[in-house]
Scaffold this motif. Sequence first.
Motif, PDB file in Angstrom:
ATOM      1  N   TRP A  49       0.853  -1.191   0.000  1.00  0.00           N
ATOM      2  CA  TRP A  49       0.000   0.000   0.000  1.00  0.00           C
ATOM      3  C   TRP A  49       0.885   1.235   0.000  1.00  0.00           C
ATOM      4  CZ3 TRP A  49      -0.737   3.255   4.554  1.00  0.00           C
ATOM      5  CH2 TRP A  49      -1.710   4.246   4.391  1.00  0.00           C
ATOM      6  N   TYR A  96      -0.943   0.025  -9.097  1.00  0.00           N
ATOM      7  CA  TYR A  96      -2.384  -0.116  -9.239  1.00  0.00           C
ATOM      8  C   TYR A  96      -3.079   1.064  -8.557  1.00  0.00           C
ATOM      9  CZ  TYR A  96      -1.607  -5.146 -10.150  1.00  0.00           C
ATOM     10  OH  TYR A  96      -1.203  -6.362 -10.663  1.00  0.00           O
ATOM     11  N   ASN A 106     -12.530  -2.805   2.345  1.00  0.00           N
ATOM     12  CA  ASN A 106     -11.595  -3.353   1.373  1.00  0.00           C
ATOM     13  C   ASN A 106     -11.488  -2.484   0.136  1.00  0.00           C
ATOM     14  OD1 ASN A 106     -14.067  -3.857   0.155  1.00  0.00           O
ATOM     15  ND2 ASN A 106     -13.419  -5.839  -0.667  1.00  0.00           N
ATOM     16  N   TRP A 110     -10.296  -2.259  -8.795  1.00  0.00           N
ATOM     17  CA  TRP A 110      -8.886  -2.036  -9.091  1.00  0.00           C
ATOM     18  C   TRP A 110      -8.703  -1.689 -10.565  1.00  0.00           C
ATOM     19  CZ3 TRP A 110      -4.658  -3.791  -5.673  1.00  0.00           C
ATOM     20  CH2 TRP A 110      -5.115  -4.287  -4.444  1.00  0.00           C
ATOM     21  N   GLY A 111      -7.695  -0.868 -10.857  1.00  0.00           N
ATOM     22  CA  GLY A 111      -7.269  -0.711 -12.230  1.00  0.00           C
ATOM     23  C   GLY A 111      -6.486  -1.934 -12.671  1.00  0.00           C
TER      24      GLY A 111
ATOM     25  N   GLN B  33      -9.761  -8.457   5.084  1.00  0.00           N
ATOM     26  CA  GLN B  33     -10.148  -8.547   3.672  1.00  0.00           C
ATOM     27  C   GLN B  33      -9.246  -9.591   3.003  1.00  0.00           C
ATOM     28  OE1 GLN B  33     -12.568  -6.457   3.721  1.00  0.00           O
ATOM     29  NE2 GLN B  33     -11.876  -5.211   5.463  1.00  0.00           N
ATOM     30  N   TYR B  35      -7.958 -11.155  -0.919  1.00  0.00           N
ATOM     31  CA  TYR B  35      -7.882 -10.939  -2.358  1.00  0.00           C
ATOM     32  C   TYR B  35      -7.255 -12.146  -3.028  1.00  0.00           C
ATOM     33  CZ  TYR B  35      -8.420  -6.184  -0.673  1.00  0.00           C
ATOM     34  OH  TYR B  35      -8.875  -5.063  -0.023  1.00  0.00           O
ATOM     35  N   GLN B  37      -5.190 -13.127  -6.549  1.00  0.00           N
ATOM     36  CA  GLN B  37      -4.466 -12.553  -7.678  1.00  0.00           C
ATOM     37  C   GLN B  37      -3.910 -13.669  -8.556  1.00  0.00           C
ATOM     38  OE1 GLN B  37      -0.825 -10.253  -6.999  1.00  0.00           O
ATOM     39  NE2 GLN B  37      -1.393  -8.876  -8.664  1.00  0.00           N
ATOM     40  N   GLN B  41      -2.631 -10.379 -13.555  1.00  0.00           N
ATOM     41  CA  GLN B  41      -3.910  -9.707 -13.333  1.00  0.00           C
ATOM     42  C   GLN B  41      -3.892  -8.903 -12.039  1.00  0.00           C
ATOM     43  OE1 GLN B  41      -7.300 -12.343 -13.620  1.00  0.00           O
ATOM     44  NE2 GLN B  41      -6.419 -13.477 -15.353  1.00  0.00           N
ATOM     45  N   ALA B  42      -4.815  -7.956 -11.972  1.00  0.00           N
ATOM     46  CA  ALA B  42      -4.994  -7.208 -10.734  1.00  0.00           C
ATOM     47  C   ALA B  42      -5.668  -8.094  -9.687  1.00  0.00           C
ATOM     48  CB  ALA B  42      -5.839  -5.968 -10.992  1.00  0.00           C
ATOM     49  N   PRO B  43      -5.436  -7.803  -8.423  1.00  0.00           N
ATOM     50  CA  PRO B  43      -6.145  -8.549  -7.380  1.00  0.00           C
ATOM     51  C   PRO B  43      -7.657  -8.361  -7.473  1.00  0.00           C
ATOM     52  CG  PRO B  43      -4.285  -7.360  -6.458  1.00  0.00           C
ATOM     53  CD  PRO B  43      -4.471  -6.862  -7.862  1.00  0.00           C
ATOM     54  N   ALA B  45     -11.157  -8.914  -4.961  1.00  0.00           N
ATOM     55  CA  ALA B  45     -11.644  -9.196  -3.610  1.00  0.00           C
ATOM     56  C   ALA B  45     -12.500 -10.457  -3.629  1.00  0.00           C
ATOM     57  CB  ALA B  45     -12.448  -8.008  -3.087  1.00  0.00           C
ATOM     58  N   VAL B  47     -13.308 -12.062  -0.263  1.00  0.00           N
ATOM     59  CA  VAL B  47     -14.015 -11.969   1.023  1.00  0.00           C
ATOM     60  C   VAL B  47     -13.711 -10.588   1.593  1.00  0.00           C
ATOM     61  CG1 VAL B  47     -14.086 -12.779   3.421  1.00  0.00           C
ATOM     62  CG2 VAL B  47     -14.061 -14.439   1.562  1.00  0.00           C
ATOM     63  N   TYR B  48     -14.740  -9.923   2.117  1.00  0.00           N
ATOM     64  CA  TYR B  48     -14.513  -8.639   2.766  1.00  0.00           C
ATOM     65  C   TYR B  48     -15.182  -8.608   4.131  1.00  0.00           C
ATOM     66  CZ  TYR B  48     -19.213  -7.127   1.265  1.00  0.00           C
ATOM     67  OH  TYR B  48     -20.561  -7.016   1.072  1.00  0.00           O
ATOM     68  N   TYR B  86      -4.048 -12.892  -0.735  1.00  0.00           N
ATOM     69  CA  TYR B  86      -3.534 -11.914   0.217  1.00  0.00           C
ATOM     70  C   TYR B  86      -4.613 -11.546   1.228  1.00  0.00           C
ATOM     71  CZ  TYR B  86       0.221 -11.030  -3.172  1.00  0.00           C
ATOM     72  OH  TYR B  86       1.290 -11.156  -4.030  1.00  0.00           O
ATOM     73  N   GLN B  88      -5.615  -8.616   4.256  1.00  0.00           N
ATOM     74  CA  GLN B  88      -5.358  -7.171   4.423  1.00  0.00           C
ATOM     75  C   GLN B  88      -6.226  -6.634   5.552  1.00  0.00           C
ATOM     76  OE1 GLN B  88      -7.731  -4.507   2.246  1.00  0.00           O
ATOM     77  NE2 GLN B  88      -7.225  -3.368   4.071  1.00  0.00           N
ATOM     78  N   VAL B  97      -2.828   0.867   5.875  1.00  0.00           N
ATOM     79  CA  VAL B  97      -3.250  -0.416   5.337  1.00  0.00           C
ATOM     80  C   VAL B  97      -2.087  -1.390   5.457  1.00  0.00           C
ATOM     81  CG1 VAL B  97      -3.842  -1.625   3.191  1.00  0.00           C
ATOM     82  CG2 VAL B  97      -4.910   0.580   3.722  1.00  0.00           C
ATOM     83  N   PHE B  99      -0.930  -5.352   4.317  1.00  0.00           N
ATOM     84  CA  PHE B  99      -1.154  -6.585   3.558  1.00  0.00           C
ATOM     85  C   PHE B  99      -0.308  -7.709   4.153  1.00  0.00           C
ATOM     86  CE2 PHE B  99      -3.735  -5.531  -0.043  1.00  0.00           C
ATOM     87  CZ  PHE B  99      -3.484  -4.202  -0.325  1.00  0.00           C
ATOM     88  N   GLY B 101       1.845 -11.235   3.387  1.00  0.00           N
ATOM     89  CA  GLY B 101       2.824 -11.491   2.344  1.00  0.00           C
ATOM     90  C   GLY B 101       2.310 -12.319   1.173  1.00  0.00           C
TER      91      GLY B 101
END
Lengths: 120, 108
Positions: A49, A96, A106, A110-111, B33, B35, B37, B41-43, B45, B47-48, B86, B88, B97, B99, B101
């Motif tokens: 982050w 991102y 959360n 996301w981009g 949270q 994620y 991935q 690709q982007a992560p 979500a 579960v939140y 991940y 978070q 924030v 995260f 590892g």
Amino acid sequence: QLQLQESGPGLVKPSETLSLTCTVSGDSINGTTYYWAWIRQAPGKGLEWIGHIYYSGGTYYSPSLRSRVTVSVDTSHNHFSLRLSSVTASDTAVYYCARRRGYYSNFDYWGQGTLVTVSS
Amino acid sequence: SYVLTQPPSASVAPGQTATITCVGNNVGSKSVQWYQQKPGQAPVAVVYDDVARPSGIPERFSGSNSGNTATLAISRVDAGDEAIYYCQVWDPSRDQVVFGGGTKLTVL
């Protein structure tokens, strides 16, 4: 459907400033419960982050980057931006942008991410 | 600063249940949270807020959080679930924030 798109140079020289913009489409950036964030991922590493901003301008930054980071928002153009100064090779990463749903919640959108390489 | 610890890797046979842990000091008092991935690709979500699923995420994904451990469970795993996961949280004491590892899930 909300969409975020990062844009900016893919190559930045050491000691210079990295600048990226995230354009938000599908909704106004003025949403009162949302935060707008930057997150990066160095090659082969985990998520880090960087910071985020509330639509009204309040900011939160990673302690490890705080001295070099500025996140700003432009509600008139529905985008927000990242500036990271004095970059080194260790700042090479996929950057991102993302939307955060609320203070404790959360990142729900996301981009696609943009690779920024720091090299001379 | 607050630290979330995840196992680097986990493996599971197709059709079985995968569990991925996220350990942090009194993490049960925080909202966790999760994620997913996949490569390139982007992560996303999955579960939140400890236990909730975003729209479009299968019921096979579930979360729990108590004490010092939060857990993501994926039932009836298939090859499409191979990814890095991940956890978070938001640490309000430091306004940051955090995260974990990441855990690479392999479907055998």
